[in-house]
Each structure stands twice: as C-alpha cells, then as structure tokens.
Design an enzyme around this catalytic site. Sequence first.
Site, PDB file in Angstrom:
ATOM      1  N   ARG A  59     -36.280  24.768  -6.127  1.00 35.85           N
ATOM      2  CA  ARG A  59     -37.671  24.146  -6.255  1.00 35.85           C
ATOM      3  C   ARG A  59     -38.265  23.780  -5.262  1.00 35.85           C
ATOM      4  O   ARG A  59     -39.520  23.575  -5.326  1.00 35.85           O
ATOM      5  CB  ARG A  59     -37.201  23.101  -7.327  1.00 35.85           C
ATOM      6  CG  ARG A  59     -37.105  23.628  -8.722  1.00 35.85           C
ATOM      7  CD  ARG A  59     -37.037  22.279  -9.487  1.00 35.85           C
ATOM      8  NE  ARG A  59     -35.920  21.610  -9.628  1.00 35.85           N
ATOM      9  CZ  ARG A  59     -35.542  20.209 -10.072  1.00 35.85           C
ATOM     10  NH1 ARG A  59     -36.680  19.763 -10.852  1.00 35.85           N
ATOM     11  NH2 ARG A  59     -34.524  19.842 -10.293  1.00 35.85           N
ATOM     12  N   ASP A 148     -29.513  14.304  -1.510  1.00 38.52           N
ATOM     13  CA  ASP A 148     -31.099  14.296  -1.571  1.00 38.52           C
ATOM     14  C   ASP A 148     -31.547  13.042  -1.893  1.00 38.52           C
ATOM     15  O   ASP A 148     -32.756  13.004  -2.694  1.00 38.52           O
ATOM     16  CB  ASP A 148     -31.522  15.597  -2.422  1.00 38.52           C
ATOM     17  CG  ASP A 148     -30.975  15.220  -3.994  1.00 38.52           C
ATOM     18  OD1 ASP A 148     -30.284  14.586  -4.363  1.00 38.52           O
ATOM     19  OD2 ASP A 148     -31.514  15.978  -4.955  1.00 38.52           O
ATOM     20  N   GLY A 185     -30.542  12.743 -16.064  1.00 36.99           N
ATOM     21  CA  GLY A 185     -29.503  12.440 -17.157  1.00 36.99           C
ATOM     22  C   GLY A 185     -29.498  11.090 -17.740  1.00 36.99           C
ATOM     23  O   GLY A 185     -29.918  10.314 -17.013  1.00 36.99           O
ATOM     24  N   ASN A 215     -29.171   8.089 -14.883  1.00 39.61           N
ATOM     25  CA  ASN A 215     -27.964   8.304 -14.128  1.00 39.61           C
ATOM     26  C   ASN A 215     -28.378   8.570 -12.892  1.00 39.61           C
ATOM     27  O   ASN A 215     -29.011   9.769 -12.733  1.00 39.61           O
ATOM     28  CB  ASN A 215     -26.930   9.416 -14.705  1.00 39.61           C
ATOM     29  CG  ASN A 215     -25.836   9.624 -13.809  1.00 39.61           C
ATOM     30  OD1 ASN A 215     -25.787   8.792 -12.777  1.00 39.61           O
ATOM     31  ND2 ASN A 215     -25.337  10.712 -13.850  1.00 39.61           N
ATOM     32  N   ARG A 377     -50.995  17.014  27.750  1.00 39.24           N
ATOM     33  CA  ARG A 377     -50.051  18.136  27.411  1.00 39.24           C
ATOM     34  C   ARG A 377     -48.721  17.696  27.887  1.00 39.24           C
ATOM     35  O   ARG A 377     -48.623  16.949  29.022  1.00 39.24           O
ATOM     36  CB  ARG A 377     -50.524  19.468  27.664  1.00 39.24           C
ATOM     37  CG  ARG A 377     -51.868  19.943  26.841  1.00 39.24           C
ATOM     38  CD  ARG A 377     -52.415  21.379  27.285  1.00 39.24           C
ATOM     39  NE  ARG A 377     -51.353  22.107  27.355  1.00 39.24           N
ATOM     40  CZ  ARG A 377     -51.539  23.357  28.139  1.00 39.24           C
ATOM     41  NH1 ARG A 377     -52.894  23.607  28.662  1.00 39.24           N
ATOM     42  NH2 ARG A 377     -50.535  24.274  28.242  1.00 39.24           N
ATOM     43  N   LYS A 395     -52.336  18.868  31.914  1.00 41.18           N
ATOM     44  CA  LYS A 395     -51.004  19.483  31.670  1.00 41.18           C
ATOM     45  C   LYS A 395     -50.373  19.408  33.087  1.00 41.18           C
ATOM     46  O   LYS A 395     -50.709  19.968  33.866  1.00 41.18           O
ATOM     47  CB  LYS A 395     -51.191  20.717  31.132  1.00 41.18           C
ATOM     48  CG  LYS A 395     -50.068  21.572  30.739  1.00 41.18           C
ATOM     49  CD  LYS A 395     -49.228  22.412  31.827  1.00 41.18           C
ATOM     50  CE  LYS A 395     -49.993  23.554  32.436  1.00 41.18           C
ATOM     51  NZ  LYS A 395     -49.193  24.415  33.315  1.00 41.18           N
ATOM     52  N   ASN A 430     -54.979  27.465  37.875  1.00 46.03           N
ATOM     53  CA  ASN A 430     -53.735  27.262  38.544  1.00 46.03           C
ATOM     54  C   ASN A 430     -52.902  28.612  38.058  1.00 46.03           C
ATOM     55  O   ASN A 430     -51.776  28.681  38.556  1.00 46.03           O
ATOM     56  CB  ASN A 430     -53.119  26.126  37.760  1.00 46.03           C
ATOM     57  CG  ASN A 430     -53.198  26.150  36.241  1.00 46.03           C
ATOM     58  OD1 ASN A 430     -54.481  26.935  35.505  1.00 46.03           O
ATOM     59  ND2 ASN A 430     -52.287  25.665  35.457  1.00 46.03           N
TER      60      ASN A 430
END
Length: 521
Positions: A59, A148, A185, A215, A377, A395, A430
């Site tokens: 799912r 889960d 459940g 449950n 960056r 950067k 660069n």
Amino acid sequence: MPFFPLGGWCNRQHSGFWSRRYGFKSYPPSQGRIARLQPDVEVPMSHVVIIMAAGDGVRMRSDTPKVLHPLAGRPILSWIVEAAAASGPERMMVVVGSGARRVRSLLPRWVETCFQSERRGTGHAVSVAMDALGELPDHTPVVVLPGDVPLLSAEVISGAVESHRSGGGAATMLTAMADDPEGYGRVLRDAEGRVRGVVEHVDATEAEREIGEINTSIYVFSAGPLRDGLGRIGTGNVQGEYYLPDVIGVMVGDGREMAARLIPFGDSLGVNDQAQLAEASARMRRRILNRHMLAGVRMEDPDRVYVEATVRLAPGVRLYPGVHLEGEVEVGEGAVLGPDVHIRDSRIGAGARVWYSVVRGAEIGPGVEVGPYASIRPGARIEAGAKAGTFVEIKNTRLGKGAKAPHLSYLGDADVGEGANVGAGTITANYDGYQKHRTTIGPGAQIGSNTVLVAPVEVGEEGWTGAGSTITRPVEPGSLAVERSQQRNIRGYAERRAARYREGGGKDRAPSAPPEPTGDS
C-alpha cells in the site's frame, strides 16, 4: 548457513552499534549477560525482542521497503529498534523479507536477523523468529513488535515488560481506543471485561466492527506458551494466513491468564500507506519540536517548522516559519534561521542569520549573514562576521573573516581573504571544460562589479580590480588591474536606426554598410 523448518535463517551479529558521528561503540550489557558474568549477583529476568519487518508494504506504492521509508530523518524501523534497545533486551531479532539486504544494512551490528522466505502472516513471522532464537526458558518474556510503529516509546515497552513479569500470565497485549478503528483488529472481551480473543477487521462481523478497542499488534508473551500457541494456529481466515492474534484465542481456550494494557492510540500508530506516513511524521516532528522548545528554542509557528531527529539546536536559537533542517545540522546559540530556509548537513555558528536561502554541506561561522536568496553549496566555509548576500552562490570556497559578497556573485573553488569585498556581478570562472581551478583573493582586496576572475588566478593582498574587467593574470598586492577595450561613442546612431526602421515599413533592416564613427569621448 542453517535453515529452519518455517523458512528462515539467522544472522548473529557483533555486540555494539555504529553511528556516523561516534563510530563503533559496545552495546551496554543486558541483565542476562550480567547474570552470566556475575552469577552471585541477583538481577531481574531479562527479555528478548522480535520485530516483524519482512512485509512488502504494497500500500506504500513504492519500491522502497515500508520499514525503510524516512520519518523525521530516520527510517521507520530505526525508531523502533532504538526504542526496543532502550528497554534493555537480552537479544533482539528482526524478521526480514522484502529488501532484506537494505534492511540489514541499517541495523546496529548487535541485532540479529532471520529471513522469512514466505510471507504467510504475522504468526508465521514470529515462528521463524522463535526458531532462530533457539531454546528459551519457558518464562522468558518475548516482546513482539510490528516494524511499522515508529511512535512507540521505550517507556511503553519497558512498562509492558514489567507488567507482564508482575502479572505472571501467558501474554500481555497492548490495546488502544481508536476513534476510527477501520482496518484494525478488534479486542473481544467477555461480560466481566476479560480478553477472550482478537478478530481481524476483514473477518469481523458488523457488531464486532463497532468495537472501539483495537489490537496494537504489540505483545509480551511468555516463551513457552507462545511456542505452544504458534504450533496450534491455522489459516482458516479470509487471507489464508497464520495470524499471531489467534495465539491469544488458543491461550484463552487453555484457560491461561491474559492481560490487556491500554496505551494512547498515538503511541501505536502504524504506517501502511503514504497518508499514514505523513500523519506519523507530523506527530514525531511535533515531539521533536516540543523537546527543542522546552530546551529554549523559540518558534513563532511550530506547525511550519521541520526539524529532523539528527538536528542539534542550542538554547536561544530562533526559527521562523518555513525552516527545514535535515541531516547532521548543528546550530549555535542565538542564531536566527528563516523565514524559508532549507539547511542540510551543515553547521551554523552562534548569532548567525540565515534567511530565504539554501545551505548544503557548509559551515557558517559566528555572526555570519546569509541571504536573502543565497545558495551555499557543499564545501563552503564562511568565517566569522562574513556576509553572503542576495543572490550569491558559494561552492567549495572559503569566505574569510569579515569578507563580503553582498549580492549577485558566484564564488566557486576560491579562497577569499579576511576583509575582502566582492562587488556585484563578480564570478570566478573555475571550470575549463575538463578541470576545476582555484581563485585566490587576498585579504582586504576590492573586486569591482562585474569582474570575471578566470582561474587559476590570484589577486594579492589589498589588490583591486576595475569594474567590468576580465582578470586572467595575477594582480600584485596593492595594485589595480583594469582590463577593458577602448570605448567608442557613435554619434547620431539613434537617428539613423530610427530611419532604417521607418524605411523598412516598421521592420528593422540591416544597414548596407557599417556606420562610420564620428568621434570618441
């Protein structure tokens, strides 16, 4: 490698855990291990944990196994393993199936795994795990957890184990009251309120579906009754699977004592689809934010702040709406972030200000100002008191203490000295098409607007460049470098251009010959 009758194999791993920040560490000894090492010391009976993480997660509609989907910066399964580990188990067994190699790769090294080759229900998964665990004393508490339920806490697990020990029954089942129990459940009780079984939603009658107590699929069993019950359940249900809750019915039928322990529904919230993942993420995010706010972090609108579990915030940090902090982020005292900031795997110094900007893999020093609309960056290091202003991209560059690039600049693979000023429109060229090259700008240098610095090149200490220059050779300290072609002013150009436009019937046409200059100024 040994195989087991129900289709599983076990991998016993080393005792310890690993993290990016701290490396390998030994895991604290369990109560059972202490008892073996010190037989004269009386300690409480330990427990084992089984985590069911073999499902396909259909799912979720994703190629990523369900338990590996990220939630607040960690995979779902990591939250459960962490909570279970904090309860102090003797051993922990994770049942893997779909994406087994990827699931194993995130587990601490001390965790054991067993492979469920056929997915034949939760009862089958626990049978595989029990075979992998081998012989256990009948009274050993066995905690069974779904893979889960990321919101489950160590306190809830420990409380369930202690309740089971003190009660002395065959099983303790954790239940919750749900406003909308669809899909869960239902817990069946007799007239005296005692648990008599669990019915799955697909198998429930209309009357049973009206029951609000669900449950949670979280249990503490005694090992002996659990093993016996697993051998006696069948597949007589809509899905044709071995349901673990059917073990409860077997135990009740044998007259064994059962216990049910009510916990908040939110603690047991399962993740079966992307909508439930988003709900669980929101709950976990709020827990994280509340912890930070109680520690002195200020947030104007917590509902619009996103902070992952790996983020560290000092007291006095202020977060405006639209802040996203992901990965290994550390923010110093008094820093102000936002509005609308995305920071990942970076350090932000005390008193820094970052707004309307993106920062990735960078180090922002104390008192630095970044933004608005800056892109910082990986490899960028902006030192104390420096500034990377509006529409500046940096950067793999060091911007020295007090240096400034106020606006509209690109600094890539560069070293900018202390107190230097980079004018608007400046770029470091660069890349030559094959390799990156570095630019060095000395302390106190003044780079004129629209300067192109063609790397590799160096501007010396307190060197200057004239606006609009393309610098390809070194600039000596204290020198001014100007590189411009001679300016020509062509008089009467506008009149001749308008005439050509009129003669062309409203369309511009090229002149038959280039105009002659009439003078320079």
